[in-house]
Each structure stands twice: as C-alpha cells, then as structure tokens.
Scaffold this active site. Structure first.
Site, PDB file in Angstrom:
ATOM      1  N   ARG A   1       0.817  -1.207   0.000  1.00 58.52           N
ATOM      2  CA  ARG A   1       0.000   0.000   0.000  1.00 58.52           C
ATOM      3  C   ARG A   1       0.858   1.268   0.000  1.00 58.52           C
ATOM      4  NH1 ARG A   1      -4.621  -1.944   4.365  1.00 58.52           N
ATOM      5  NH2 ARG A   1      -5.872  -3.142   2.884  1.00 58.52           N
TER       6      ARG A   1
ATOM      7  N   LYS B   1     -19.292 -19.113   3.230  1.00 62.46           N
ATOM      8  CA  LYS B   1     -20.692 -19.054   3.625  1.00 62.46           C
ATOM      9  C   LYS B   1     -21.537 -18.199   2.683  1.00 62.46           C
ATOM     10  CE  LYS B   1     -19.892 -19.691   8.592  1.00 62.46           C
ATOM     11  NZ  LYS B   1     -20.127 -19.132   9.942  1.00 62.46           N
TER      12      LYS B   1
ATOM     13  N   GLY C   1      -9.255 -10.501  -0.427  1.00 61.83           N
ATOM     14  CA  GLY C   1      -7.966 -10.991   0.033  1.00 61.83           C
ATOM     15  C   GLY C   1      -7.573 -12.352  -0.504  1.00 61.83           C
TER      16      GLY C   1
ATOM     17  N   GLY D   1     -13.238  -4.460   1.780  1.00 67.35           N
ATOM     18  CA  GLY D   1     -14.643  -4.183   2.088  1.00 67.35           C
ATOM     19  C   GLY D   1     -15.310  -3.276   1.084  1.00 67.35           C
TER      20      GLY D   1
END
Length: 402
Positions: free
Chosen positions: A41, A203, A356, A379
């Site tokens: 980053r 999930k 990720g 996110g």
C-alpha cells in the site's frame, strides 16, 4: 462516473503552489516490534505523492493505521515507520507531524511548495469515524485541493474521507481511486456482455446480498467454495459432511430462480474433488456430483466442471472475480481455482478481481499482469458488488458538479 481527476489538475498547472491534502491508504501490517512486514500500500501510494510534488504543490498526506482509540496516540498507532519507508521510496526525508488538525508549521514556517509531510494517524482525531463536521472543516481549511486516493476507505463516510471532501475548495480523485472508479464503472455500470461473476467463499450468509445484487445483472453467476455446496444442496445433490448452510437453501433457490427468470444461469458443479478429512495431505478423489458419499468433504470443483466454466470465461465480455472456488491453499484441492485463474488470464474479456483470498490466488498462479484490474479495496470492493453506493464516489461526483 463524472469526477475531477488530480492528474488533470496537475497537467493543467492547477496544483502549482497549492496546498494539497492527500488521504492515502498506508494501513500496512506490522510485527510486534513495529516493523512493516508488507509495504504494497505504501508503494502504491507513491505515484500520487510524486505527482503532487512534480506539480509544485505543498503536500500533506495522512492515513489511518490499525484501530486506535480516538484522542490517544499510542506508539503502536504511530505512522513513524511509514514515514521512514516513504522516505526510502521517495529518496527524501518525510517529516511526521502530530497534532496537526488546528494547523501546523514546519520548522516555524508554513509548508512550502515542493515539500512533503506525513500527518499522524488520522483516526486518532476525535470525531474522525463519525465524520464530525467541525473536524472535517478544520481539515478542509488546511488545503486548497483535497485528493482522495484510498479506495480501501471509500465505503466509509469519515472526516478524512468524506467530510473534508464536502468543505475543501476542490475535491478530486487520486490515481489509485480514479483507476478503481474507472474499472468498476466499466465492469458493472456498462459492461460488455456476457457479464460473468465468480463469487466464492465459505458461507452464503456473508455474501447473500452480493449474490442477490449480481443475480439481477450478470449473465452467469459462478459460485464456489462453501457457497457452491449450499447451491448443490439446494439443487437436490448430496454434499456429505461438506461445509454448507442448510438454513439458506431457500435463499439459494431464489438466486437460481432469479437468474433463470432473466434467461441467465448459475452453473452447478457436475463433478467435485472430495476428501475424508480437511488436511493438506488428505487423499483427493474426483467424483461425479451425484456420487458424493455421506462422509465426504467437497473441497474443490472437478476437472469437468473446471473445463466447462473455463469455456464460459473464454467467451465472456466482462469478468468479475471474488473468491477461490476450492481450498487452493492445499495443492491437491487447488486445481479448480488454478483453472479458473488461468481461464481468466487467457480470456479476451475485461477482468476485475478483488478480495484478500482472490489476491492470494492471483499471486500464487502468477497472473497479475493478465487480470485487467486488481482491486485492493477489500470491504469497499465487496460493497460495490452488493450494489451499495460508496460515500467517496458520491461526494466526489457531487463536488464535480458543484
């Protein structure tokens, strides 16, 4: 998307002599001794800093780091290691300024054109996370141009990402954020068809809203991992003792039905790779999907399914990828993910990938240069896939129209 680009301002000479405030994403992992363990980053942020310096601006840059308590700057929350690394990359000293919100001076004088300072961890400031208007106005008063270049924070309306953009004289997107905005618009707002999305994970519940949002727009929705197991079960196929969510079978069927109603498709695996235990050295067995035994774990898609999905990806116009389709960390159960990855790399489609585990798979199979855009937003990328408006995008588009 209509927004002001910092690169355009620099090319037009509008950053010359101006105070430029850059919100970067320098939130890098560190070890217990406070040493940076991975600096991607920081290296990615250098382009915007060089652009501002080359344009003759007086440059301030800030970022969050970790999860500090507002009002308390503890040693582990300091950007001091980041300042040192930035200095190495830029070949110049990068002073770190604390207590900067109410204004600061560098060696007793205002920051001059061609100078660069790093402003201490912005999440230490009281009111940052709640986008306190007073704090945002103080930040905006520090600059002539605000540059948002931290896509990883684009889904948060905080003082240093959203509030300052409301009140700064000029608010624009830095090169990293602009690239994300361009890629997302190309992939989702006006995609070349067929649009194929790959959504995988452990999930259904964690990505249910993403699946529903994509089901209204994509032409093929490929599911993988534990999510695929739930869809297999919803289709009446046995999954043994595989990870799945039986309580969400109706939700999975609803996604399948929604796709069918549009003439689209959720390809269900026809063969799978199973094992009796979840372990790297477990014996991998390829089975037709109807033959999964009661004590089997499904850990990957089979070669027939991989080949069929690869053909669909090869015929796609746009590909969005989020998540590996199997337990690719275990070599015996990574062939499906590798096949998907290589199909994306070889496809003429415009491809965008994020998340990720997806980035780890891309790195493992060495296809970084073959994926058209790799999102590092985490996110923020997931919220884009969910169809949620991102605060950073909204405010920059609004300011462009002011």
């Amino acid at each position: 998307m209509n927004f002001i680009r910092f690169s355009d301002l620099c090319a037009q000479g509008r950053a010359q002599g101006r105070r430029v405030f850059i919100r970067a994403d320098l939130n890098v992992p560190m070890d217990e001794a406070g040493r940076i363990t991975e600096d991607t980053r920081i290296r990615a942020s250098v382009a915007c800093l060089r652009m501002a310096l080359d344009a003759g601006a007086a440059v301030m840059v800030t970022s969050h780091l970790g999860r500090p308590t507002e009002g308390e700057l503890k040693p582990r929350d300091s950007l001091a290691p980041v300042a040192a690394r930035l200095g190495e990359l830029l070949g110049r000293a990068v002073p770190l300024v604390a207590d900067w919100v109410d204004g600061f001076r560098l060696e007793g004088r205002p920051l001059a054109a061609g100078e660069l300072v790093l402003l201490e961890n912005c999440r230490v400031n009281r009111g940052e996370k709640k986008d306190d208007e007073g704090l945002a106005r103080k930040m905006a008063a520090l600059c002539d141009i605000f540059v948002h270049d931290a896509f990883g924070t684009a889904h948060r309306a905080e003082a240093s990402t959203y509030g300052i953009a409301r009140f700064a004289p000029v608010a624009c997107a830095g090169p990293l954020l602009a690239a994300e905005m361009d890629a997302i618009a190309r992939a989702l707002d006006n995609p070349k068809r067929p649009l194929v999305a790959i959504v995988a994970g452990s999930k259904v519940s964690t990505k249910l809203t993403i699946l529903k949002a994509l089901a209204e727009n994509v032409d093929q929705l490929i599911v993988g991992g534990g999510i695929a197991n739930t869809f297999l079960l919803a289709s009446g196929l046995p999954i043994g003792k595989s990870l799945a969510e039986p309580a969400l079978l109706d939700e999975a069927r609803a996604v399948i039905d929604l796709m069918k109603a549009r003439g689209a498709d959720v390809p269900i695996p026809t063969d799978v790779v199973t094992a009796k235990t979840f372990a790297a050295d477990a014996l991998a067995t390829i089975k037709v999907a109807t033959d999964v035994a009661a004590d089997d774990l499904i850990l990957d898609i089979g070669p027939q399914t991989t080949e069929r999905l690869a053909a669909q990806l090869g015929a796609a116009g746009t590909i969005v990828w989020n998540g590996p389709v199997g337990v690719f960390e275990f070599e015996a159960f990574g062939h499906g993910t590798e096949g998907i990855a290589r199909a994306i790399a070889q496809s003429p489609a415009f491809s965008i990938a994020g998340g990720g585990d997806t980035l780890a798979a891309i790195a493992k199979y060495g296809i970084e240069k073959q994926v058209d855009y790799i999102s590092t937003g985490g996110g923020a990328f997931l919220e884009v896939l969910e169809g949620k408006p991102l605060p950073a995008f909204e405010i920059l588009q609004k300011r462009a129209n002011d």
